[in-house]
Design a protein around this motif. Structure first.
Motif, short mmCIF file in Angstrom:
data_model
loop_
_atom_site.label_atom_id
_atom_site.label_comp_id
_atom_site.label_asym_id
_atom_site.label_seq_id
_atom_site.Cartn_x
_atom_site.Cartn_y
_atom_site.Cartn_z
N ILE A 49 27.58 -9.51 -20.17
CA ILE A 49 28.67 -8.55 -20.01
C ILE A 49 28.27 -7.21 -20.63
N ALA A 50 27.66 -7.26 -21.81
CA ALA A 50 27.25 -6.03 -22.50
C ALA A 50 26.25 -5.24 -21.66
N VAL A 51 25.32 -5.93 -21.03
CA VAL A 51 24.33 -5.27 -20.18
C VAL A 51 25.03 -4.56 -19.01
N GLY A 52 26.00 -5.24 -18.39
CA GLY A 52 26.76 -4.61 -17.32
C GLY A 52 27.58 -3.43 -17.81
N ASP A 53 28.18 -3.58 -19.01
CA ASP A 53 28.94 -2.49 -19.60
C ASP A 53 28.07 -1.24 -19.77
N GLY A 54 26.84 -1.45 -20.23
CA GLY A 54 25.94 -0.32 -20.44
C GLY A 54 25.64 0.42 -19.15
N ALA A 55 25.44 -0.35 -18.07
CA ALA A 55 25.17 0.26 -16.77
C ALA A 55 26.37 1.07 -16.29
N LEU A 56 27.57 0.52 -16.46
CA LEU A 56 28.78 1.21 -16.02
C LEU A 56 29.03 2.49 -16.82
N ALA A 57 28.88 2.41 -18.14
CA ALA A 57 29.11 3.58 -18.99
C ALA A 57 28.10 4.67 -18.69
N GLY A 58 26.82 4.29 -18.59
CA GLY A 58 25.79 5.27 -18.29
C GLY A 58 26.02 5.96 -16.95
N THR A 59 26.43 5.19 -15.97
CA THR A 59 26.67 5.74 -14.64
C THR A 59 27.86 6.69 -14.64
N GLN A 60 28.93 6.32 -15.37
CA GLN A 60 30.10 7.19 -15.40
C GLN A 60 29.81 8.50 -16.11
N ILE A 61 29.02 8.46 -17.16
CA ILE A 61 28.66 9.70 -17.86
C ILE A 61 27.83 10.59 -16.94
N TRP A 62 26.93 10.01 -16.18
CA TRP A 62 26.15 10.77 -15.20
C TRP A 62 27.08 11.44 -14.19
N ARG A 63 28.08 10.69 -13.71
CA ARG A 63 29.06 11.25 -12.78
C ARG A 63 29.79 12.43 -13.42
N ASP A 64 30.20 12.27 -14.68
CA ASP A 64 30.90 13.35 -15.37
C ASP A 64 30.04 14.60 -15.45
N LEU A 65 28.80 14.43 -15.86
CA LEU A 65 27.92 15.58 -16.05
C LEU A 65 27.55 16.22 -14.72
N ARG A 66 27.41 15.42 -13.69
CA ARG A 66 27.16 15.98 -12.36
C ARG A 66 28.33 16.84 -11.90
N ARG A 67 29.52 16.38 -12.18
CA ARG A 67 30.73 17.12 -11.78
C ARG A 67 30.80 18.45 -12.52
N VAL A 68 30.46 18.44 -13.81
CA VAL A 68 30.48 19.66 -14.61
C VAL A 68 29.50 20.69 -14.06
N LYS A 69 28.36 20.21 -13.58
CA LYS A 69 27.34 21.12 -13.05
C LYS A 69 27.60 21.51 -11.61
N GLY A 70 28.67 20.95 -11.00
CA GLY A 70 29.05 21.37 -9.66
C GLY A 70 28.26 20.74 -8.54
N ALA A 71 27.52 19.67 -8.84
CA ALA A 71 26.72 19.03 -7.81
C ALA A 71 27.52 17.91 -7.15
N ILE A 72 27.49 17.84 -5.83
CA ILE A 72 28.16 16.80 -5.04
C ILE A 72 29.63 16.68 -5.45
N GLN A 73 30.47 17.47 -4.82
CA GLN A 73 31.88 17.50 -5.20
C GLN A 73 32.59 16.16 -4.99
N ASN A 74 32.12 15.38 -4.01
CA ASN A 74 32.79 14.10 -3.73
C ASN A 74 32.10 12.94 -4.42
N LEU A 75 31.57 13.19 -5.61
CA LEU A 75 30.80 12.17 -6.32
C LEU A 75 31.63 10.95 -6.63
#
Length: 332
Positions: free
Chosen positions: A298-324
């Motif tokens: 479960i912890a391994v899956g949690d890490g993948a989900l958290a890392g992916t969501q942070i990437w989504r957040d940072l992509r949104r801040v930089k204005g890349a792919i609005q429908n991320l």
């Protein structure tokens, strides 16, 4: 890059995308995903993650059943470092929210220690829990068997106790309830209180009705050889023979460094959404710290989900792919 007191100055002015507190399975998983998203990551690890002293990971899909937890962590750290992530052995003392960044104060080194402050945009709390072990005068006697046939996790290791003479070591009357779950695997249960509290008459009656033995005399030492516990010797000299044991003494949650934040909690677990985000939008909690099942997988899956969501957040801040937000969250 492995950081130390000798080269830490090189990173003093850097603002990481993410600082991950805890180098267990969840923290390593998050670090690997973050680095593969071309983000900058620092893992700060205090050492001895819960899975470090698990001698065999019987229930992790695809790995040999006898693989030690420390080998899993070793492989994970090597993977993370190969992706140019930074790793620091240290103890996080405090985290301060500076607005756009977090200031993370770390104690580095046991002798002549230093207390650098490192910064990041996001924080992942992956520092886990610390199991309370039965307090004996010689605690090395406990560690000699803990993680072998003296277990700390019923979900992980209940199967290993099937039909065996099992000792359940508890620290409160509430934790005696574990006996009724353990009975799914074995009816041969002896409950040990180590004299830490007085068992109520109603609970004693419940145990007696089910045929479970209750021993309230304090324990002197565990008995056994080659890391296999065979019983316990009480302070009065009597011996109770056992084939396995389960420690249910409670746990301490290692998240005191977040005391500056009024994060939502449930029974001292941190409450998160499905990606691991806490009530603070830039703090994520994964693994044993959050509400949910405490398992390596479960912890391994949690890490993948958290890392992916942070990437989504940072992509949104930089204005890349609005429908991320519409991209799938499949993890491979």
């Amino acid at each position: 890059m492995q950081l130390s007191k000798n080269n830490l100055q090189e990173k003093s002015d850097r603002v990481y995308d993410v600082i991950v507190i805890g180098g267990g399975a969840g923290g390593l998983s998050a670090g690997v995903y973050l680095q593969r998203y071309n983000l900058s990551t620092l893992i700060v690890d205090k050492g001895k993650a819960r899975s470090f002293w698990m001698q065999e990971l019987h229930n992790y899909l695809g790995l040999p059943p006898d693989l030690p937890g420390k080998e899993l962590l070793k492989r994970g750290k090597e993977h993370f470092l190969s992706l140019d992530g930074d790793w620091l052995n240290g103890y996080v003392e405090e985290v301060v929210d500076e607005g756009e960044t977090f200031a993370v104060q770390v104690k580095v080194g046991r002798q002549n220690s230093i207390d650098p402050v490192l910064r990041s945009k996001y924080l992942i709390a992956a520092s886990g829990i610390i199991d309370n072990l039965i307090p004996l005068e010689d605690m090395l006697n406990v560690y000699e068997y803990a993680g072998y046939n003296l277990h700390v996790c019923l979900v992980c290791d209940g199967y290993e106790m099937t039909d065996k003479q099992a000792g359940l070591f508890v620290g409160s009357e509430a934790s005696i309830e574990t006996a009724f779950a353990l009975s799914w695997f074995t009816p041969k249960i002896t409950v040990f209180t180590h004299g830490l509290f007085e068992v109520s008459e109603s609970m004693s009656s419940r145990l007696k009705e089910l045929g479970y033995r209750l021993v309230e005399t304090p324990i002197k030492q565990f008995l056994g050889k080659n890391h296999q516990m065979t019983g316990v010797e009480m302070v009065d000299g009597s011996v109770v023979e056992l084939e396995t044991g389960l420690l249910a003494m409670g746990s301490r949650y290692h998240h005191t460094y977040l005391s500056n934040f009024n994060l939502e909690k449930e029974r001292n677990y941190l409450v998160t959404d499905k990606t691991g985000r806490t009530s603070h939008p830039r703090i994520f909690a994964i693994g044993d710290l959050k509400v949910g099942l405490n398992q390596v997988a479960i912890a391994v899956g949690d890490g993948a989900l958290a890392g992916t969501q942070i990437w989504r957040d940072l992509r949104r801040v930089k204005g890349a792919i609005q429908n991320l937000d519409n991209l799938p969250v499949s993890v491979s």
